[in-house]
Design a protein around this motif. Sequence first.
Motif, short mmCIF file in Angstrom:
data_model
loop_
_atom_site.label_atom_id
_atom_site.label_comp_id
_atom_site.label_asym_id
_atom_site.label_seq_id
_atom_site.Cartn_x
_atom_site.Cartn_y
_atom_site.Cartn_z
N SER A 1 7.98 5.93 4.24
CA SER A 1 6.54 5.66 4.29
C SER A 1 6.34 4.27 4.87
O SER A 1 7.17 3.39 4.68
CB SER A 1 5.92 5.73 2.89
OG SER A 1 6.11 7.01 2.33
N THR A 2 5.25 4.06 5.59
CA THR A 2 5.03 2.74 6.19
C THR A 2 3.55 2.39 6.24
O THR A 2 2.71 3.27 6.45
CB THR A 2 5.63 2.67 7.61
OG1 THR A 2 5.28 1.42 8.19
CG2 THR A 2 5.11 3.79 8.51
N ASP A 3 3.27 1.10 6.07
CA ASP A 3 1.88 0.64 6.19
C ASP A 3 1.53 0.25 7.62
O ASP A 3 0.41 -0.16 7.89
CB ASP A 3 1.61 -0.53 5.23
CG ASP A 3 2.33 -1.81 5.62
OD1 ASP A 3 3.12 -1.82 6.60
OD2 ASP A 3 2.11 -2.83 4.94
N SER B 1 0.83 -1.21 0.00
CA SER B 1 0.00 0.00 0.00
C SER B 1 0.86 1.26 0.00
O SER B 1 0.34 2.36 -0.15
CB SER B 1 -0.95 0.00 1.20
OG SER B 1 -0.23 0.06 2.41
N CYS B 2 2.19 1.11 0.18
CA CYS B 2 3.10 2.26 0.16
C CYS B 2 3.94 2.30 -1.11
O CYS B 2 4.82 3.16 -1.25
CB CYS B 2 4.03 2.23 1.38
SG CYS B 2 3.16 2.42 2.95
N THR B 3 3.71 1.40 -2.04
CA THR B 3 4.50 1.35 -3.27
C THR B 3 4.47 2.69 -3.99
O THR B 3 3.40 3.28 -4.16
CB THR B 3 3.95 0.25 -4.21
OG1 THR B 3 3.97 -0.98 -3.50
CG2 THR B 3 4.80 0.12 -5.47
N TYR C 1 -4.11 1.47 2.66
CA TYR C 1 -3.71 2.74 3.27
C TYR C 1 -2.22 2.73 3.59
O TYR C 1 -1.64 1.68 3.88
CB TYR C 1 -4.51 3.00 4.55
CG TYR C 1 -5.97 3.27 4.25
CD1 TYR C 1 -6.39 4.56 3.90
CD2 TYR C 1 -6.91 2.26 4.29
CE1 TYR C 1 -7.72 4.82 3.61
CE2 TYR C 1 -8.25 2.50 4.01
CZ TYR C 1 -8.65 3.78 3.67
OH TYR C 1 -9.96 4.04 3.37
N CYS C 2 -1.62 3.93 3.58
CA CYS C 2 -0.20 4.07 3.91
C CYS C 2 0.00 5.40 4.63
O CYS C 2 -0.69 6.38 4.34
CB CYS C 2 0.64 4.05 2.63
SG CYS C 2 2.41 4.31 2.88
N LYS D 1 1.41 11.75 5.79
CA LYS D 1 0.12 11.99 5.13
C LYS D 1 -0.59 10.66 4.88
O LYS D 1 0.06 9.66 4.56
CB LYS D 1 0.34 12.66 3.77
CG LYS D 1 1.09 14.00 3.83
CD LYS D 1 0.21 15.09 4.39
CE LYS D 1 0.91 16.43 4.44
NZ LYS D 1 1.86 16.52 5.58
N LEU D 2 -1.91 10.67 4.99
CA LEU D 2 -2.68 9.48 4.67
C LEU D 2 -2.71 9.28 3.15
O LEU D 2 -3.11 10.18 2.42
CB LEU D 2 -4.11 9.62 5.19
CG LEU D 2 -4.99 8.37 4.99
CD1 LEU D 2 -4.52 7.24 5.90
CD2 LEU D 2 -6.45 8.70 5.26
N ALA D 3 -2.26 8.09 2.70
CA ALA D 3 -2.37 7.75 1.28
C ALA D 3 -3.43 6.66 1.13
O ALA D 3 -3.52 5.73 1.95
CB ALA D 3 -1.04 7.25 0.74
#
Length: 209
Positions: free
Chosen positions: A37-39, A29-31, A144-145, A156-158
């Motif tokens: 960045s972390t899931d 989800s962080c690709t 989500y990430c 930030k929410l991805a």
Amino acid sequence: MFALVSFLALFSASVSAMPALSVRQNGASCTGLADGSTDSPAYNFTLAAYNTTLSNTNSTGAPLVLGWGPAGTSPAASEWAISTYAAWHSNEWPYFTLSNGALFPIPGPDENGLGAYDFTVASGAEVAFYVTEHESDPEPALIYCASADADSEYAKLAVNNDADSLSLCQATTAAWPNTVLVYEANSNNTNYDYSTCYPVQVNLVPYEA
Ligand SMILES: *[C@@H]1O[C@H](CO)[C@@H](O)[C@H](O)[C@H]1NC(C)=O
Ligand SMILES: *[C@@H]1O[C@H](CO)[C@@H](O)[C@H](O)[C@H]1NC(C)=O
Ligand SMILES: *[C@@H]1O[C@H](CO)[C@@H](O)[C@H](O)[C@H]1NC(C)=O
Ligand SMILES: *[C@@H]1O[C@H](CO)[C@@H](O)[C@H](O)[C@H]1NC(C)=O
């Protein structure tokens, strides 16, 4: 001696396994998102919307909570969307936890026994959850990430590998006014009024219980 050799072999095996492990922990989800960045962030958090085009009262942003989303299709669960506290006026799910790409609103005392579970968010849809009886083995969507942002104090929410396509929009479906978070807002979705949408980023604000 054999014990020492096998200890060393074990040690070097675990060292060489570490880079692969940290890549895996970053999560699908962080690709494509920034390094760091972390899931599965190590902290719980609240969410706050930060205007990317309009003016902001402060750099933390406007607090977000769970409020009523679009009318659902399941009789057993209701659909709740991430909403502004300013529009919804109450906060029954005081913080969030992100685990392996699944985002969980955590129930407050009034919501004891309930769970909120994420599901896929299509282009144009509200960022929403099913609220239902607590499930011991839920199968949330892993989308989500916590996207690292070098320019900001907050990750930030991805959603769907994307932290830059969220908007706040006035909902049209609730019995009373609500302002909801939408992914790739689009004039075709009648659950909100597209003409009211403005772009935001969503800060993860560490929560201390
Ligand atoms: C985050 O919240 C969950 C659910 O309440 C809790 O089990 C966990 O210990 C919390 N983690 C931290 C780092 O506070
Ligand atoms: C973002 O802009 C909207 C529209 O002007 C405003 O209502 C909202 O309070 C702003 N958000 C923040 C965090 O200042
Ligand atoms: C930031 O502004 C919002 C209103 O937009 C307010 O609710 C929040 O408490 C403020 N946060 C801080 C740290 O001042
Ligand atoms: C809205 O729906 C129409 C018909 O399905 C489609 O052609 C159009 O591309 C959609 N608009 C957007 C902004 O997605």
